[in-house]
Design an enzyme around this catalytic site. Structure first.
Site, mmCIF file in Angstrom:
data_model
loop_
_atom_site.group_PDB
_atom_site.id
_atom_site.type_symbol
_atom_site.label_atom_id
_atom_site.label_comp_id
_atom_site.label_asym_id
_atom_site.label_seq_id
_atom_site.Cartn_x
_atom_site.Cartn_y
_atom_site.Cartn_z
ATOM 1 N N ASP A 8 -10.349 3.367 2.149
ATOM 2 C CA ASP A 8 -10.594 2.727 3.454
ATOM 3 C C ASP A 8 -11.286 3.674 4.446
ATOM 4 O OD1 ASP A 8 -9.649 0.159 2.979
ATOM 5 O OD2 ASP A 8 -7.580 0.681 3.497
ATOM 6 N N LYS B 163 3.411 5.241 19.315
ATOM 7 C CA LYS B 163 2.833 5.204 17.961
ATOM 8 C C LYS B 163 1.538 6.009 17.909
ATOM 9 C CE LYS B 163 2.618 1.442 15.371
ATOM 10 N NZ LYS B 163 2.404 -0.007 15.126
ATOM 11 N N MET C 276 -10.111 -11.344 16.029
ATOM 12 C CA MET C 276 -10.174 -11.879 14.664
ATOM 13 C C MET C 276 -9.964 -13.395 14.667
ATOM 14 S SD MET C 276 -8.150 -10.261 11.455
ATOM 15 C CE MET C 276 -6.558 -11.004 11.623
ATOM 16 N N LEU D 149 -13.631 -3.102 13.317
ATOM 17 C CA LEU D 149 -13.221 -3.234 11.911
ATOM 18 C C LEU D 149 -12.993 -4.690 11.536
ATOM 19 C CD1 LEU D 149 -10.809 -0.201 11.341
ATOM 20 C CD2 LEU D 149 -13.299 -0.275 11.374
ATOM 21 N N THR E 167 1.188 0.480 22.028
ATOM 22 C CA THR E 167 2.460 1.212 21.993
ATOM 23 C C THR E 167 2.123 2.700 21.926
ATOM 24 O OG1 THR E 167 3.311 -0.644 20.702
ATOM 25 C CG2 THR E 167 4.699 1.331 20.802
ATOM 26 N N VAL E 168 2.198 3.362 23.083
ATOM 27 C CA VAL E 168 1.686 4.737 23.182
ATOM 28 C C VAL E 168 2.426 5.692 22.246
ATOM 29 C CG1 VAL E 168 1.120 6.601 24.796
ATOM 30 C CG2 VAL E 168 1.133 4.258 25.575
ATOM 31 N N LYS F 57 0.798 -1.238 0.000
ATOM 32 C CA LYS F 57 0.000 0.000 0.000
ATOM 33 C C LYS F 57 0.830 1.288 0.000
ATOM 34 C CE LYS F 57 -4.316 -1.529 2.135
ATOM 35 N NZ LYS F 57 -5.351 -1.202 3.121
ATOM 36 N N GLY G 193 -2.251 1.304 13.551
ATOM 37 C CA GLY G 193 -1.700 0.696 12.341
ATOM 38 C C GLY G 193 -2.377 1.257 11.096
ATOM 39 N N GLY G 194 -2.299 0.510 10.006
ATOM 40 C CA GLY G 194 -2.801 0.982 8.719
ATOM 41 C C GLY G 194 -4.287 1.308 8.724
HETATM 42 P P1 NAP Z 1 -1.637 -3.290 11.682
HETATM 43 O O1 NAP Z 1 -1.153 -2.194 10.773
HETATM 44 O O2 NAP Z 1 -0.795 -4.493 11.886
HETATM 45 O O3 NAP Z 1 -1.932 -2.605 13.127
HETATM 46 C C1 NAP Z 1 -2.359 -3.363 14.207
HETATM 47 C C2 NAP Z 1 -2.660 -2.451 15.389
HETATM 48 O O4 NAP Z 1 -3.272 -3.260 16.391
HETATM 49 C C3 NAP Z 1 -1.416 -1.835 16.044
HETATM 50 O O5 NAP Z 1 -1.745 -0.552 16.484
HETATM 51 C C4 NAP Z 1 -1.135 -2.773 17.215
HETATM 52 O O6 NAP Z 1 -0.563 -2.114 18.335
HETATM 53 C C5 NAP Z 1 -2.527 -3.204 17.594
HETATM 54 N N1 NAP Z 1 -2.527 -4.537 18.202
HETATM 55 C C6 NAP Z 1 -2.222 -5.717 17.602
HETATM 56 N N2 NAP Z 1 -2.361 -6.730 18.463
HETATM 57 C C7 NAP Z 1 -2.760 -6.183 19.644
HETATM 58 C C8 NAP Z 1 -3.058 -6.714 20.927
HETATM 59 N N3 NAP Z 1 -2.999 -8.039 21.169
HETATM 60 N N4 NAP Z 1 -3.415 -5.853 21.902
HETATM 61 C C9 NAP Z 1 -3.488 -4.530 21.682
HETATM 62 N N5 NAP Z 1 -3.214 -3.960 20.482
HETATM 63 C C10 NAP Z 1 -2.860 -4.780 19.470
HETATM 64 O O7 NAP Z 1 -3.038 -3.833 11.200
HETATM 65 P P2 NAP Z 1 -4.157 -3.067 10.326
HETATM 66 O O8 NAP Z 1 -3.849 -3.250 8.882
HETATM 67 O O9 NAP Z 1 -4.299 -1.693 10.858
HETATM 68 O O10 NAP Z 1 -5.448 -3.940 10.631
HETATM 69 C C11 NAP Z 1 -6.040 -4.018 11.916
HETATM 70 C C12 NAP Z 1 -7.305 -4.847 11.848
HETATM 71 O O11 NAP Z 1 -8.320 -4.097 11.172
HETATM 72 C C13 NAP Z 1 -7.154 -6.129 11.015
HETATM 73 O O12 NAP Z 1 -6.923 -7.211 11.851
HETATM 74 C C14 NAP Z 1 -8.459 -6.294 10.269
HETATM 75 O O13 NAP Z 1 -9.259 -7.246 10.941
HETATM 76 C C15 NAP Z 1 -9.111 -4.948 10.398
HETATM 77 N N6 NAP Z 1 -9.332 -4.325 9.076
HETATM 78 C C16 NAP Z 1 -10.602 -4.304 8.606
HETATM 79 C C17 NAP Z 1 -10.880 -3.704 7.398
HETATM 80 C C18 NAP Z 1 -12.289 -3.677 6.896
HETATM 81 O O14 NAP Z 1 -12.500 -3.363 5.719
HETATM 82 N N7 NAP Z 1 -13.271 -3.948 7.708
HETATM 83 C C19 NAP Z 1 -9.848 -3.091 6.657
HETATM 84 C C20 NAP Z 1 -8.546 -3.129 7.179
HETATM 85 C C21 NAP Z 1 -8.304 -3.762 8.380
HETATM 86 P P3 NAP Z 1 1.035 -1.861 18.483
HETATM 87 O O15 NAP Z 1 1.316 -0.602 17.739
HETATM 88 O O16 NAP Z 1 1.231 -1.722 19.950
HETATM 89 O O17 NAP Z 1 1.717 -3.077 17.897
#
Ligand code: NAP
Length: 282
Positions: A106, A157, A200, A224, A154-155, A70, A132-133
């Site tokens: 998004d 971030k 998830m 999400l 991770t505060v 992306k 995250g993304g």
């Molecule tokens: P990402 O970039 O990997 O970011 C994950 C985020 O979640 C980070 O801020 C991470 O915190 C936090 N995290 C992960 N595991 C955790 C835990 N056990 N406890 C607390 N915080 C945790 O992922 P992403 O691409 O943003 O996607 C996140 C989720 O959104 C996906 O799993 C997906 O299910 C969902 N999503 C849905 C759609 C939709 O169209 N509905 C689209 C995109 C994504 P740290 O910074 O501390 O590591």
């Protein structure tokens, strides 16, 4: 029927074989009688540099872009629209008159999903869990006309993202855009959004990011995560009769906005939704 006039749209990512997008878009093309086909291309990072020139040569109409491309894909594009520039990532590309233009659907997808359930989202106090993304896209969109708090494990971030949003959208850091750890105070909060993968599949029984005892009936709780449709967080929200919004809406609407960008036609949302529900439930 695929014939010599069929137009091609694709997904580029790595891996891509679990994506629901081909099912959703092909159902919508068929429903609208459009001679398009949507295919998933598994593109290794070292091959990304060939994609846009190759697509231009082949007359491919456009792409969705998913993890891990992306951000990296942006340097191969001719133009990037304003939202995608703000978010700093592209999830949709249209190739038109030899130019590749990048978009990010998004954030607007998440807004449309929320607004479909609760009406206009403006002037609300919103907590977004995650940095995250997905959190980035949703936060940039909703911070345009709401107060937001980015709450992340991770505060640092969360702080970095909140500062960036305040700066780029010209909002007051510490007032209109704030940050926190996961123990954020939910007093006065109207909407909470889980943008972490907690809950998830297959970790469906994980500890929810917010428990029912910290929710109120007048809150809106959005997750999400769309697999499962009813996550552990949404189950908690139901205990206090809070309004819930699952992740399917965002998935559909980000796709619907992309569909319109490629074809100029509004897809049938129910057709897209039913196509995905069928496979999620299998
Ligand atoms: P990402 O970039 O990997 O970011 C994950 C985020 O979640 C980070 O801020 C991470 O915190 C936090 N995290 C992960 N595991 C955790 C835990 N056990 N406890 C607390 N915080 C945790 O992922 P992403 O691409 O943003 O996607 C996140 C989720 O959104 C996906 O799993 C997906 O299910 C969902 N999503 C849905 C759609 C939709 O169209 N509905 C689209 C995109 C994504 P740290 O910074 O501390 O590591």
């Amino acid at each position: 029927m695929v014939d010599a006039k069929t137009k091609v749209v694709g997904l580029i990512g790595h891996p891509v074989e679990h994506s629901f997008s081909p099912i959703m878009h092909n159902a919508a093309f068929k429903d609208k009688g459009l001679n398009y086909i949507y295919v998933a291309f598994d593109v290794l990072p070292e091959n990304l540099k060939y994609v846009i020139d190759g697509a231009k040569a082949l007359g491919i109409v456009g792409f969705n872009v998913t993890i891990p491309h992306k951000i990296e894909i942006m340097k191969y594009l001719d133009e990037i629209d304003e939202d995608a520039q703000l978010i700093g990532a592209v999830n949709t590309i249209k190739i038109e008159d030899g130019k590749a233009i990048g978009y990010n659907t998004d954030g607007i997808g998440a807004r449309k999903a929320l607004e479909e359930e609760i009406g206009k989202v403006k002037g609300k106090n919103i907590v977004i869990y995650g940095a995250g993304g997905a959190a980035r896209a949703v936060a940039f969109e909703l911070a345009k006309d709401n107060n937001i708090i980015i709450a992340n494990r991770t505060v640092e971030k969360a702080e970095k993202l909140a500062k960036e949003i305040a700066e780029k959208l010209n909002k007051k850091f510490g007032e209109e855009v704030k940050f926190s750890g996961l123990d954020v105070d939910l007093n006065g909060i109207d909407i909470i959004i889980n943008a972490t993968p907690i809950g998830m599949y297959p970790n469906v029984d994980a500890e929810p990011i917010v428990k029912a005892e910290n929710m109120r009936e007048d809150m809106v709780v959005m997750d999400l995560v769309y697999n499962p449709l009813e996550t552990v967080l949404l189950k908690e929200a139901k205990k206090v009769n809070a309004k819930t919004v699952n992740g399917l809406g965002m998935l559909i609407y980000q796709g619907a906005v992309a569909f319109k960008i490629w074809t100029g036609v509004e897809p049938n949302i129910d057709v897209m939704k039913n196509a995905i529900i069928d496979v999620i439930k299998k």
